[in-house]
Design a protein around this motif. Sequence first.
Motif, PDB file in Angstrom:
ATOM      1  N   THR A 159       0.469  -1.288   0.336  1.00 42.13           N
ATOM      2  CA  THR A 159      -0.176   0.044  -0.322  1.00 42.13           C
ATOM      3  C   THR A 159       1.177   1.392  -0.054  1.00 42.13           C
ATOM      4  OG1 THR A 159       0.567   0.041   2.177  1.00 42.13           O
ATOM      5  CG2 THR A 159      -1.492  -1.785   1.608  1.00 42.13           C
ATOM      6  N   GLY A 160       0.000   2.588   0.339  1.00 44.37           N
ATOM      7  CA  GLY A 160       1.311   3.661  -0.001  1.00 44.37           C
ATOM      8  C   GLY A 160       1.261   4.209   2.233  1.00 44.37           C
ATOM      9  N   TYR A 161       1.681   5.411   2.288  1.00 49.52           N
ATOM     10  CA  TYR A 161       1.008   5.239   2.918  1.00 49.52           C
ATOM     11  C   TYR A 161       0.453   6.750   3.851  1.00 49.52           C
ATOM     12  CZ  TYR A 161       2.625   7.504   8.099  1.00 49.52           C
ATOM     13  OH  TYR A 161       3.162   7.703   9.274  1.00 49.52           O
ATOM     14  N   ARG A 196       1.238  -3.347   3.647  1.00 46.76           N
ATOM     15  CA  ARG A 196       1.489  -2.144   4.178  1.00 46.76           C
ATOM     16  C   ARG A 196       3.050  -1.682   3.900  1.00 46.76           C
ATOM     17  NH1 ARG A 196      -1.018   1.178   9.174  1.00 46.76           N
ATOM     18  NH2 ARG A 196      -0.133  -0.219  10.278  1.00 46.76           N
ATOM     19  N   ASP A 204       6.710   6.072   9.309  1.00 43.28           N
ATOM     20  CA  ASP A 204       7.048   5.857   8.053  1.00 43.28           C
ATOM     21  C   ASP A 204       8.604   5.508   7.750  1.00 43.28           C
ATOM     22  OD1 ASP A 204       6.558   5.555   4.750  1.00 43.28           O
ATOM     23  OD2 ASP A 204       6.464   7.549   4.609  1.00 43.28           O
ATOM     24  N   GLU A 206      10.190   4.402   4.844  1.00 41.48           N
ATOM     25  CA  GLU A 206       9.805   4.556   3.220  1.00 41.48           C
ATOM     26  C   GLU A 206      11.053   3.243   3.109  1.00 41.48           C
ATOM     27  OE1 GLU A 206       9.032   6.614   1.237  1.00 41.48           O
ATOM     28  OE2 GLU A 206       8.637   7.743   2.729  1.00 41.48           O
ATOM     29  N   ASP A 246       2.082   1.117  -4.281  1.00 42.48           N
ATOM     30  CA  ASP A 246       1.388   2.309  -5.089  1.00 42.48           C
ATOM     31  C   ASP A 246       2.380   3.524  -4.112  1.00 42.48           C
ATOM     32  OD1 ASP A 246      -0.648   3.236  -2.762  1.00 42.48           O
ATOM     33  OD2 ASP A 246      -1.206   0.992  -3.522  1.00 42.48           O
ATOM     34  N   SER A 247       2.322   4.482  -4.457  1.00 47.34           N
ATOM     35  CA  SER A 247       2.674   5.703  -3.563  1.00 47.34           C
ATOM     36  C   SER A 247       3.703   4.872  -2.848  1.00 47.34           C
ATOM     37  CB  SER A 247       1.089   6.267  -3.109  1.00 47.34           C
ATOM     38  OG  SER A 247       2.342   7.415  -2.350  1.00 47.34           O
ATOM     39  N   THR A 248       3.597   5.530  -2.025  1.00 40.90           N
ATOM     40  CA  THR A 248       5.053   5.019  -1.109  1.00 40.90           C
ATOM     41  C   THR A 248       5.341   3.572  -1.511  1.00 40.90           C
ATOM     42  OG1 THR A 248       4.536   6.677   1.114  1.00 40.90           O
ATOM     43  CG2 THR A 248       6.265   4.690   1.144  1.00 40.90           C
ATOM     44  N   PRO A 272       4.791   6.553  -8.337  1.00 40.56           N
ATOM     45  CA  PRO A 272       5.228   6.388  -7.451  1.00 40.56           C
ATOM     46  C   PRO A 272       6.091   7.759  -7.189  1.00 40.56           C
ATOM     47  CG  PRO A 272       6.451   5.567  -9.077  1.00 40.56           C
ATOM     48  CD  PRO A 272       5.001   5.520  -9.903  1.00 40.56           C
ATOM     49  N   HIS A 352      -4.288  11.172  -8.188  1.00 43.58           N
ATOM     50  CA  HIS A 352      -3.777  10.155  -6.467  1.00 43.58           C
ATOM     51  C   HIS A 352      -4.570   9.567  -5.530  1.00 43.58           C
ATOM     52  CE1 HIS A 352       0.507   8.880  -5.235  1.00 43.58           C
ATOM     53  NE2 HIS A 352       0.113   8.760  -4.007  1.00 43.58           N
ATOM     54  N   TRP A 357      -5.659   3.953  -9.615  1.00 43.41           N
ATOM     55  CA  TRP A 357      -5.027   2.647  -9.157  1.00 43.41           C
ATOM     56  C   TRP A 357      -5.843   1.505  -9.691  1.00 43.41           C
ATOM     57  CZ3 TRP A 357      -3.769   4.713  -3.968  1.00 43.41           C
ATOM     58  CH2 TRP A 357      -2.807   6.060  -3.840  1.00 43.41           C
TER      59      TRP A 357
END
Length: 375
Positions: A159-161, A196, A204, A206, A246-248, A272, A352, A357
Amino acid sequence: MGLTSNKVLVVAIALAVLLFVGTVWLWPRLARSGWRSVSGRVGLLFATQVMLFASVGIAANQAFGFYASWADLFGRETDQGVVVDHTTNGGTGGPLQVLSTQKVTGVSGTRPQTAGQVQKVDIVGRTTHIATPAYVYLPPEYFQPRYRTRTFPAAVVLTGYPGTAQALVDKLHYPGTAQQLAKDGRMQPMILVMLRPTVAPPRDTECVDVPGGPQTETFFAKDLPDAVLAHYRVGKKPGSWGIIGDSTGGYCALKLAMHHPDVYAAGAGLSPYYKAPIDPTTGDLFHGDRTLRNRSDLWWCLKHEEAPDTSLLVSSSKIGESNYKDTLKFIGQVRATNLTRISSIILESGGHNFNTWRREIPATLQWMSGRLSDR
């Protein structure tokens, strides 16, 4: 009632409506200059606005899966403990434990042999001691007798954050999409490991091996594949594993594929970015370690390190995504390496968000399937 419960949303909307009606009804009685009337008007307006914002926030959380619980929302999540079972023979509990099973949403039938299955699991890293929940999708073929000796390719999905692993199942529909694509012959049956990247919530990380902190990159590059391999029939060769996010999670997917081509044969980043940020949610990720900081910058990696033998996919949109120009630049720099392979999904428009997505996931899964083997 849990934060993601529909009852919470209904109650919030009902209170907002009642406060609005109450404000309209009582306003004439409070239309005076005394302090009590003024305080009453201010209180009604304030309470109505709070409930309106709360209703919108809860609805947005329902749609996008930002927070899984009240504790998660207020930064008081406490399920960070690590449990490792030890016995005299060296430990037999295993790094992956299945907690429950459920059917694949949107797929008819309940038998795993025809509909596949989603398993909720707990994973404990043997070397990093990171513990995190995840969901594992097993395709119908996994349960069919004629495939009992077959291994399957696997894709880690992030997932993203802050995100929730449940959102990958319920909101982005990865299992149902994968099942339908395989049924239509558009991709091979694959195992999906959905979680996640926030393995040390609420921080987070990263996907960085933080000095003195969570060794997140090592968890995804070593512990997670080892745990899955120990429990499921997954191909053991590097060509059997891919990673999507996705994203993060998209940044993490690209970085892990570039740093560990011996583990991940392909990495797909949906919306990204290409360099780890430093902000209040991340804290100090590098502690003055310039090498670690540079390695977390994909631009630096492309310029200063040997090109990895892996396949990458990036996505963006011409209108609605802030990473569009960077994505075109990244594609150009990867193409110049003449070794790392790059593909892209560029939409005309799309923000976003989950809706964007969901439009990209079918093509992403097909792309990933074509780059992984089942051995």
